[in-house]
Structures are given as structure tokens and as C-alpha cells.
Design an enzyme around this catalytic site. Structure first.
Site, PDB file in Angstrom:
ATOM      1  N   SER A 111       0.855  -1.196   0.000  1.00 35.95           N
ATOM      2  CA  SER A 111       0.000   0.000   0.000  1.00 35.95           C
ATOM      3  C   SER A 111       0.885   1.238   0.000  1.00 35.95           C
ATOM      4  CB  SER A 111      -0.963  -0.017   1.185  1.00 35.95           C
ATOM      5  OG  SER A 111      -1.959  -1.002   0.962  1.00 35.95           O
ATOM      6  N   GLY A 181       0.744   4.057   4.207  1.00 31.77           N
ATOM      7  CA  GLY A 181      -0.453   3.588   3.537  1.00 31.77           C
ATOM      8  C   GLY A 181      -1.456   3.031   4.538  1.00 31.77           C
ATOM      9  N   TYR A 191      -0.058   3.608  15.367  1.00 32.93           N
ATOM     10  CA  TYR A 191      -0.034   4.462  16.547  1.00 32.93           C
ATOM     11  C   TYR A 191       0.463   5.850  16.157  1.00 32.93           C
ATOM     12  CZ  TYR A 191       4.661   5.820  17.590  1.00 32.93           C
ATOM     13  OH  TYR A 191       5.852   6.482  17.540  1.00 32.93           O
ATOM     14  N   TYR A 475       6.801  -1.992  13.445  1.00 30.92           N
ATOM     15  CA  TYR A 475       8.242  -1.740  13.395  1.00 30.92           C
ATOM     16  C   TYR A 475       8.930  -3.024  12.941  1.00 30.92           C
ATOM     17  CZ  TYR A 475       7.530   2.676  15.919  1.00 30.92           C
ATOM     18  OH  TYR A 475       7.148   3.946  16.289  1.00 30.92           O
TER      19      TYR A 475
HETATM   20  C1  FAD Z   1       9.021   7.003   7.689  1.00 35.64           C
HETATM   21  C2  FAD Z   1       8.187   6.041   8.483  1.00 35.64           C
HETATM   22  C3  FAD Z   1       7.443   6.505   9.550  1.00 35.64           C
HETATM   23  C4  FAD Z   1       6.639   5.637  10.294  1.00 35.64           C
HETATM   24  N1  FAD Z   1       5.901   6.134  11.340  1.00 35.64           N
HETATM   25  C5  FAD Z   1       5.055   5.314  11.989  1.00 35.64           C
HETATM   26  C6  FAD Z   1       4.179   5.809  13.000  1.00 35.64           C
HETATM   27  O1  FAD Z   1       4.189   6.983  13.320  1.00 35.64           O
HETATM   28  N2  FAD Z   1       3.330   4.943  13.601  1.00 35.64           N
HETATM   29  C7  FAD Z   1       3.297   3.611  13.262  1.00 35.64           C
HETATM   30  O2  FAD Z   1       2.489   2.863  13.822  1.00 35.64           O
HETATM   31  N3  FAD Z   1       4.120   3.118  12.329  1.00 35.64           N
HETATM   32  C8  FAD Z   1       4.979   3.929  11.679  1.00 35.64           C
HETATM   33  N4  FAD Z   1       5.772   3.413  10.698  1.00 35.64           N
HETATM   34  C9  FAD Z   1       5.671   1.986  10.362  1.00 35.64           C
HETATM   35  C10 FAD Z   1       4.472   1.732   9.472  1.00 35.64           C
HETATM   36  O3  FAD Z   1       3.281   1.837  10.195  1.00 35.64           O
HETATM   37  C11 FAD Z   1       4.533   0.343   8.885  1.00 35.64           C
HETATM   38  O4  FAD Z   1       5.680   0.227   8.111  1.00 35.64           O
HETATM   39  C12 FAD Z   1       3.299   0.035   8.057  1.00 35.64           C
HETATM   40  O5  FAD Z   1       3.242  -1.334   7.820  1.00 35.64           O
HETATM   41  C13 FAD Z   1       3.309   0.801   6.763  1.00 35.64           C
HETATM   42  O6  FAD Z   1       2.173   0.554   5.986  1.00 35.64           O
HETATM   43  P1  FAD Z   1       2.292   0.725   4.409  1.00 35.64           P
HETATM   44  O7  FAD Z   1       1.015   0.373   3.794  1.00 35.64           O
HETATM   45  O8  FAD Z   1       2.884   2.055   4.119  1.00 35.64           O
HETATM   46  O9  FAD Z   1       3.446  -0.338   4.095  1.00 35.64           O
HETATM   47  P2  FAD Z   1       3.588  -1.562   3.110  1.00 35.64           P
HETATM   48  O10 FAD Z   1       5.064  -1.777   3.040  1.00 35.64           O
HETATM   49  O11 FAD Z   1       2.862  -1.345   1.846  1.00 35.64           O
HETATM   50  O12 FAD Z   1       2.900  -2.748   3.883  1.00 35.64           O
HETATM   51  C14 FAD Z   1       3.316  -3.200   5.155  1.00 35.64           C
HETATM   52  C15 FAD Z   1       2.770  -4.606   5.413  1.00 35.64           C
HETATM   53  O13 FAD Z   1       1.362  -4.622   5.264  1.00 35.64           O
HETATM   54  C16 FAD Z   1       0.978  -5.463   4.177  1.00 35.64           C
HETATM   55  N5  FAD Z   1      -0.085  -4.793   3.419  1.00 35.64           N
HETATM   56  C17 FAD Z   1      -0.012  -3.569   2.837  1.00 35.64           C
HETATM   57  N6  FAD Z   1      -1.174  -3.262   2.252  1.00 35.64           N
HETATM   58  C18 FAD Z   1      -2.003  -4.310   2.452  1.00 35.64           C
HETATM   59  C19 FAD Z   1      -3.347  -4.582   2.054  1.00 35.64           C
HETATM   60  N7  FAD Z   1      -4.060  -3.695   1.344  1.00 35.64           N
HETATM   61  N8  FAD Z   1      -3.892  -5.768   2.400  1.00 35.64           N
HETATM   62  C20 FAD Z   1      -3.166  -6.669   3.103  1.00 35.64           C
HETATM   63  N9  FAD Z   1      -1.901  -6.462   3.510  1.00 35.64           N
HETATM   64  C21 FAD Z   1      -1.315  -5.285   3.192  1.00 35.64           C
HETATM   65  C22 FAD Z   1       2.220  -5.636   3.361  1.00 35.64           C
HETATM   66  O14 FAD Z   1       2.167  -6.821   2.577  1.00 35.64           O
HETATM   67  C23 FAD Z   1       3.285  -5.652   4.426  1.00 35.64           C
HETATM   68  O15 FAD Z   1       3.312  -6.904   5.063  1.00 35.64           O
HETATM   69  C24 FAD Z   1       6.601   4.260   9.957  1.00 35.64           C
HETATM   70  C25 FAD Z   1       7.375   3.802   8.886  1.00 35.64           C
HETATM   71  C26 FAD Z   1       8.164   4.665   8.158  1.00 35.64           C
HETATM   72  C27 FAD Z   1       9.008   4.146   7.014  1.00 35.64           C
END
Ligand code: FAD
Ligand code: NAG
Ligand code: NAG
Ligand code: NAG
Ligand code: NAG
Ligand code: NAG
Ligand code: NAG
Ligand code: NAG
Ligand code: NAG
Ligand code: NAG
Length: 531
Positions: A111, A181, A191, A475
Site C-alpha cells: 500500500s 499507507g 499508533y 516496526y
Molecule cells: C518514515 C516512516 C514513519 C513511520 N511512522 C510510523 C508511525 O508513526 N506509527 C506507526 O504505527 N508506524 C509507523 N511506521 C511503520 C508503518 O506503520 C509500517 O511500516 C506500516 O506497515 C506501513 O504501511 P504501508 O502500507 O505504508 O506499508 P507496506 O510496506 O505497503 O505494507 C506493510 C505490510 O502490510 C501489508 N499490506 C499492505 N497493504 C495491504 C493490504 N491492502 N492488504 C493486506 N496487507 C497489506 C504488506 O504486505 C506488508 O506486510 C513508519 C514507517 C516509516 C518508514
């Protein structure tokens, strides 16, 4: 018309001749693309081939890289997916699931791409990436109590939309970084700085639309409460593809108050050790409207502490609370900034007030990509003065590592640890994030930063949770265990750290909804039968 048919026929024969005369097997990506094309999109304007990128496409690497947030996992030896499907329609998701299954390809769902260890775009075997960035609609109910947000929406888009529609009277409790995402972030808990008041994102999610391993589109009532429970904190990628979440918006005051007090050595005669000791006493117990994140880093061979605050109220009330609970910090009025909630989102990104429009949080692609490592811990008893001295010494010896201490308590302690799959509730004072960032490629730099992080993490072991040493799923940390063979035993190693006693229940849900273990990756929930 006729000549066209003959032309097509000649071309067909030509290609047929080439492919048979060289007797080369069809390429996997062509077989995959052919398979998905057989699915009729519900919207004829969205043929799936127009949203599928294979390695031959000139934009393949750009599309892959657009949502890579850790450069450690994007280089010339990184295994690339057979195809990326940037779904724009639910049938694209169904086709991707069905064809990946048929061709024994693993699926990675992405996402926002912020997974710290790249689990949304990495695999050790042949795989396809289902990229959700096109599915980003946000629909508010007219009373602005709830909204349906698609998985590919970013937090920035959600925050901006909520603030805009509600004239700054509503918000949503989720992460600090606007690029996250909704798909991954919410399913890992989610969080942010309103956690003590409103809990996690998942505590404010009331429905979801998913596509399961059989390609069925289900919602809360048709998926079953056990799966809906698992999706809230258990990591959705072990169970299904989340298409959209229904979120409950929360009230925020017209003006919130923020501050960031940085101290190196001492402040007003109180040294950093004493300030951190006092922070530990109050951070998880003070008013629920107040969240003070403590960040410890090294500056010029001295420990620097930053106390960054978010208060859901005005500065007069904040100062009253601080003077009672944390007078040692000496927070004064000139350090308190009152602003709209949406403006506080920028403040937490360290954007100086007034220097950028709030629409900057809509930017999806960062200007700069970095290399990084993150780890997590939970602290359940106060760390003594001697302990803090030892920790500061280790930090000074590993100056590329910073620690963020995020206080729990408040609403977090009221929600039972079995309410959602996220288990770290009452009893936790704060969560630690260990962070190392670097900006250049190269094994030496990477190894240096990784070993520094490891050393700080090791040195913290006397002060943090044990048996299991708990970790926060969002994390992501592959050091705590990975599963290549998807056995129960492998999965349990990281499973109990992320989920504690909720792990066994997650295994049961997984075994019911995905017994063939289609939705698997290096840290997925195992099925029972692979015992
Ligand atoms: C710069 C930065 C700041 C952050 N700050 C915070 C914060 O303030 N609070 C916090 O809680 N976390 C924080 N995180 C961590 C973040 O919440 C996780 O990395 C989260 O999983 C990111 O979601 P994403 O969709 O962007 O990631 P992705 O890399 O797209 O997905 C993460 C995981 O979820 C799965 N996934 C994604 N989309 C779907 C879907 N539609 N259906 C099923 N599975 C799916 C993926 O396969 C993977 O296992 C931060 C990370 C970064 C890099
Ligand atoms: C799909 O892509 C093809 C080739 O680029 C293009 O000709 C066609 O117009 C596209 N179809 C739609 C509906 O966008
Ligand atoms: C790999 O190497 C080529 C040059 O040979 C370069 O153009 C490309 O961007 C590199 N990166 C990745 C991630 O493949
Ligand atoms: C390249 O990427 C892989 C992950 O795919 C990683 O394990 C490896 O360390 C990276 N190599 C370099 C030189 O950064
Ligand atoms: C909401 O967004 C619209 C369109 O961008 C803009 O015209 C309007 O001023 C915004 N309203 C608020 C309250 O931010
Ligand atoms: C703070 O003071 C105490 C007692 O004098 C001392 O032990 C400690 O090292 C000091 N902390 C820092 C960060 O200087
Ligand atoms: C770092 O500390 C030294 C010695 O105290 C001092 O001379 C120098 O100016 C400091 N540098 C910065 C950037 O603060
Ligand atoms: C408030 O704090 C700032 C920054 O530390 C300082 O410059 C200012 O003098 C303080 N004001 C008062 C009234 O204490
Ligand atoms: C580690 O920190 C030191 C001191 O701040 C700095 O000089 C060095 O460049 C950093 N290393 C990396 C890899 O960022
Ligand atoms: C796990 O899988 C690897 C490769 O897929 C294989 O070599 C190994 O024997 C398997 N281990 C177990 C315990 O099944």
C-alpha cells in the site's frame, strides 16, 4: 477488415513459428499476464493489462521504486517481481490472486511501501506485487462520523481530507508520517500522538472490505468476527487483501498545542538524567490529552534529549498540567505553539510553522530515499538512575543510533489486550523505537550502522520486556525471526513477540480462512496443519 484479419493471422503465425522453432518455454510473466487478462474487469475502461508492469516495461523499475522506503532492499541483486499489478479495480485484485495461485507465484501486497524490512515488495522466490496506490478513494458520511478509506490512501490524504471536510473539527488517530499507507499501517495497529486519548487506528476501525484467498469480496459481517479481529493488529497480509477500511473519525479541538524542548547536558540546572527519570514517572500517567515523546540521541559527544509534545487543548491548560506533573522541564509559554490539528501534523514532521502549506502532506514520493534499520522494545518498569547512566554511555559509543520513547497509558491501558490482535496494552509504560538512518550505499557503512543498532538493543535487554521480548509489528524487524518454510515452529518465534497470547488465536483464524497458506511471506502467521 479482411486484410486486417489476414495481417493478424500472419503475425500470429510468425510469432508461433518463432516460439516453436526456438522451443523456448513461455515466459512466466507472459503466462501470468495472459491469465489475468482472461478476467473481465467490471469497468471496461480499466483493462488489467494497462495496469500491469513486467520487467520489459520501461517504467518497471520506477513503478517498483516509487514505494520503496528502505534503499537496503532495492539494488541490482534484489530479486524483482515477475509483474507488478497496480490494481485500479477489484477485479484486478481477484485476477492477481487467482493467477498467482494458479502459477504458484507468491504474492506481495503493497500500500504505502513503508515496511521497514521491505516485506511488501521482497521475496526469495518468484512473486508478483499487488500495488494498491491507485485505490485511494476516501468517502465521508455526511455527518462526518465515519469514512471509507481505500488501502492505497496515505495518512496525509486522510488527514488533509478529514480536516478539510470538518472545518478542522475532526481528526483520526494514526501515524506521524503522512506517506504511510492505510493498508499496512492500520493492519499493524497504527499508533501516533493521539494514542493516549483515542488508542490506535485499529481501535477506531469499524468495518473492512477485503478480497480473500478464493477471490471473494467480503465485509465485516460476511468475513466473520474472528477475521475482523485478526485484521486489527495481526497484519492483514497473512489473511487477505484489504480493499478498504471504515474508520470512525474523532473530535479534535480547533486549536491544539505543540512543543519541542531539546536539552543537551542540562536545562535550567536540571540535567538530562533527572529529566528522563521524571519523564518516566509521568509520561504514561499524565492527562490523556497530552503525549510527550522523548527522543534520545548523541550530539557533539553529549546525550541530547528532545521532549516533543502534543496537547489536545490550549497552552494555558497545558502549562497548568506541566507545572503540576513535570515542573522539572520548565516548559514556558513561549515554547508552546497553538495551531490547528492539521498544522500540528507538519510540526511533527519538523517543518517549521508557517513555512509550508498543509497540502505538503499530500506528497507521495519523497525527495530523498534513505537506508535504514529499525527495532522495537516495550518497557514495563521504570529504569533506574544507574540504568540510565549505563544507557547514555552506550548511546555515546554508538552515535548513529537514536531512540524514541513513546508513552502508553491512557486509552491504551483501558482496552483489553485480547480486544484486537495487537497485544501490548495495560502494563506498558512506553515503547522504544531504535533507529539508524544512512544515506550512502556500501557494505561498510551499512554494517557499521547495523552493528551499532544491535549493540544498543543488546545493552537495553536488562530494562525491557522479556519472555517474550515484545516487538511492535509495524516496526518490522526480520532479526527477531523469519519463516522460509512457513512452519508453525518458525512462525511462533516471531509470532509470540509481535502478538504474545494472541498468536495462537491468529493461527486459528489463519487456518480457517487460508488453510492452503496462499497469503504467506517471511513473517506471516503459520497454519496449524504445518505443525
Ligand atoms: C518514515 C516512516 C514513519 C513511520 N511512522 C510510523 C508511525 O508513526 N506509527 C506507526 O504505527 N508506524 C509507523 N511506521 C511503520 C508503518 O506503520 C509500517 O511500516 C506500516 O506497515 C506501513 O504501511 P504501508 O502500507 O505504508 O506499508 P507496506 O510496506 O505497503 O505494507 C506493510 C505490510 O502490510 C501489508 N499490506 C499492505 N497493504 C495491504 C493490504 N491492502 N492488504 C493486506 N496487507 C497489506 C504488506 O504486505 C506488508 O506486510 C513508519 C514507517 C516509516 C518508514
Ligand atoms: C490501454 O493501453 C493501450 C496501449 O497503451 C491503449 O491503446 C488503450 O487506449 C488503453 N486503454 C484504456 C481503456 O485506457
Ligand atoms: C542496476 O544497474 C543498472 C545499470 O547497470 C542501473 O541502471 C539500475 O538502476 C540499477 N538498479 C536496480 C535497482 O536495478
Ligand atoms: C541488495 O539487496 C539485498 C536485498 O534484496 C540485500 O540483502 C543486499 O544487502 C543488498 N546489497 C547491497 C550491496 O546493498
Ligand atoms: C477544502 O479544500 C477545498 C478544495 O481544495 C478548498 O477550496 C477549501 O478552502 C478547503 N477548506 C478548508 C476548510 O480547508
Ligand atoms: C546528571 O547528574 C548525575 C549526578 O550528578 C550524574 O550522575 C549524571 O551522569 C548526570 N547526567 C548527565 C547526562 O550528565
Ligand atoms: C562541541 O563541543 C566542543 C567542546 O565542548 C565545542 O568546542 C564545539 O563548539 C561543539 N560543537 C558544536 C557543534 O556544538
Ligand atoms: C522560555 O524559554 C525560552 C527558550 O528556552 C527562553 O529563551 C525564554 O527566556 C524563556 N522564557 C521565560 C519567560 O522563561
Ligand atoms: C555517524 O555519526 C557520526 C557523528 O555524528 C558521523 O560523523 C558519521 O558520518 C555517522 N555515520 C553515518 C554512517 O551516518
Ligand atoms: C526449508 O526450506 C529450505 C529451502 O526451501 C529447505 O532447504 C530446507 O530443508 C527446509 N527446512 C525444513 C526444516 O523443512
Amino acid at each position: 477488415m479482411k486484410s486486417l484479419t489476414i495481417h493478424t493471422l500472419i503475425i500470429t503465425i510468425f510469432f508461433f513459428t518463432i516460439s516453436t522453432s526456438f522451443a523456448s518455454p513461455p515466459r512466466l510473466e507472459d503466462v501470468f499476464s495472459q491469465c489475468t487478462t482472461d478476467f473481465k474487469p467490471s469497468n471496461p475502461n480499466f483493462p488489467i493489462q494497462n495496469f500491469t508492469y513486467t520487467q520489459q516495461d520501461p517504467s518497471f523499475l520506477t513503478i517498483l521504486n516509487n514505494y520503496v522506503r528502505n534503499l537496503r532492499y532495492f539494488n541490482n541483486t534484489t530479486r524483482k517481481p515477475v509483474a507488478i499489478v497496480a490494481a485500479a479495480d477489484v477485479t484486478h485484485i481477484q485476477a492477481t490472486i487467482t493467477c498467482a495461485k494458479r502459477l504458484s507465484l507468491q504474492l506481495r501486497i503493497r500500500s504505502g511501501g513503508h515496511d521497514y524490512d521491505g516485506m511488501s515488495y521482497l521475496s526469495t522466490v518468484e512473486f508478483v506485487v499487488l500495488d494498491m496506490f491507485n485505490l485511494r478513494s476516501i468517502e465521508f458520511d455526511p455527518k462526518l462520523d465515519t469514512a471509507w478509506v481505500q488501502s492505497g490512501a496515505t495518512l496525509g490524504e486522510i488527514y488533509y481530507g478529514v480536516a478539510n471536510k470538518s472545518n478542522d473539527l475532526r481528526g483520526f488517530p494514526a501515524g506521524i508520517c503522512p506517506g504511510l499507507g492505510a493498508g499496512g499501517h492500520f493492519s499493524g495497529g497504527g499508533y501516533g500522538n493521539m494514542m493516549r486519548k483515542y488508542g490506535l487506528s485499529i481501535d477506531n476501525i469499524i468495518d473492512a472490505k477485503i478480497v480473500d484467498a478464493k477471490g471473494r469480496v467480503l465485509d465485516r459481517s460476511s468475513m466473520g468476527e474472528d477475521l475482523f479481529w485478526a485484521l486489527r493488529g495481526g497484519g492483514a497480509a497473512s489473511f487477505c487483501v484489504v480493499l478498504a477500511w471504515k474508520i470512525k473519525l474523532v473530535p479534535v479541538p480547533g486549536k491544539v498545542t505543540v512543543f519541542n524542548v531539546e536539552t543537551v547536558g542540562n536545562r535550567g540546572g536540571v540535567n538530562t538524567t533527572e529529566l528522563v527519570l521524571k519523564w518516566q514517572e509521568i509520561a504514561d500517567k499524565t492527562d490523556d490529552n497530552l503525549f510527550i515523546r522523548l527522543t534520545l540521541s548523541t550530539s557533539n559527544k553529549t546525550v541530547k534529549a528532545s521532549f516533543m509534545g502534543m496537547f489536545l487543548g490550549d497552552s494555558a491548560k497545558l502549562l497548568e498540567i506541566m507545572n503540576t506533573d513535570f515542573p522539572e522541564l520548565g516548559l514556558n509559554k513561549s515554547e508552546c505553539l497553538e495551531m490547528k490539528w492539521i498544522e500540528s501534523v507538519l510540526f511533527w514532521l519538523s517543518i517549521p510553522p508557517g513555512t509550508a502549506p498543509t497540502s505538503v502532506i499530500l506528497n507521495r514520493i519523497p525527495q530523498k530515499q534513505i537506508y535504514l534499520k529499525r527495532k522495537s522494545d516495550y518497557v514495563q518498569k521504570p529504569i533506574s538512575r544507574t540504568g540510565l547512566d549505563a544507557i547514555f554511555k552506550v548511546l555515546l559509543e554508538n552515535e548513529n543510533v537514536t531512540m524514541a520513547w513513546n508513552p502508553y497509558g491512557g486509552r491504551m491501558s483501558e482496552i483489553p489486550s485480547t480486544e484486537t490482535a495487537f497485544p501490548h496494552r495495560a502494563g506498558n509504560m512506553f515503547k522504544i523505537q531504535y533507529a539508524a538512518n544512512w544515506f550512502v550505499q556500501g557494505e561498510a557503512v551499512a554494517n557499521e550502522c547495523l552493528s551499532q543498532t544491535e549493540r544498543v538493543f543488546e545493552a537495553m535487554s536488562p530494562y525491557v520486556s522479556e519472555n517474550p521480548r515484545e516487538a511492535f509489528l509495524n516496526y518490522r524487524d526480520v532479526d527477531i525471526g523469519t519463516s522460509l518454510n512457513s512452519t508453525y515452529e518458525e512462525g511462533k518465534v516471531y509470532g509470540v513477540k509481535y502478538f504474545k497470547n494472541n498468536f495462537e488465536r491468529l493461527v486459528k483464524v489463519k487456518s480457517r480462512v487460508d488453510p492452503d497458506n496462499f497469503f504467506r511471506y517471511e513473517q506471516s502467521i503459520p497454519v496449524l496443519s504445518s505443525h
